[in-house]
Design a protein around this motif. Structure first.
Motif, PDB file in Angstrom:
ATOM      1  N   UNK A  75       0.823  -1.196   0.000  1.00  0.00           N
ATOM      2  CA  UNK A  75       0.000   0.000   0.000  1.00  0.00           C
ATOM      3  C   UNK A  75       0.868   1.261   0.000  1.00  0.00           C
ATOM      4  N   UNK A  76       1.962   1.140  -0.670  1.00  0.00           N
ATOM      5  CA  UNK A  76       2.920   2.235  -0.706  1.00  0.00           C
ATOM      6  C   UNK A  76       2.363   3.446  -1.463  1.00  0.00           C
ATOM      7  N   UNK A  77       1.571   3.193  -2.484  1.00  0.00           N
ATOM      8  CA  UNK A  77       1.081   4.279  -3.339  1.00  0.00           C
ATOM      9  C   UNK A  77      -0.419   4.492  -3.203  1.00  0.00           C
ATOM     10  N   UNK A  78      -1.005   4.139  -2.086  1.00  0.00           N
ATOM     11  CA  UNK A  78      -2.448   4.237  -1.904  1.00  0.00           C
ATOM     12  C   UNK A  78      -2.943   5.670  -2.063  1.00  0.00           C
ATOM     13  N   UNK A  79      -2.261   6.635  -1.493  1.00  0.00           N
ATOM     14  CA  UNK A  79      -2.706   8.029  -1.609  1.00  0.00           C
ATOM     15  C   UNK A  79      -2.651   8.507  -3.056  1.00  0.00           C
TER      16      UNK A  79
END
Length: 59
Positions: free
Chosen positions: A1-5
């Motif tokens: 979930x490193x790039x969730x934002x």
């Protein structure tokens, strides 16, 4: 979930752009449907529509 934002931002921007596009397409569709050309095409595709309506009025 490193790039969730980042994915959430892309989804929000896409939804806003898509909503505007749908609004424009719907208004163009309604304008065309009320045009004389569209009415003529509708009559040409179903020429006996008026005959059915008149038959119901005059039994």
């Amino acid at each position: 979930m490193k790039f969730l934002d980042w994915y959430l931002k892309i989804a929000a921007v896409s939804a806003l752009v898509g909503d505007d596009k749908v609004t424009v397409l719907e208004s163009e569709k309604r304008a065309w449907e009320s045009s004389p050309e569209a009415q003529a095409i509708r009559e040409a595709l179903n020429p006996w529509r008026n005959n059915d309506a008149q038959a119901r009025k005059n039994p």
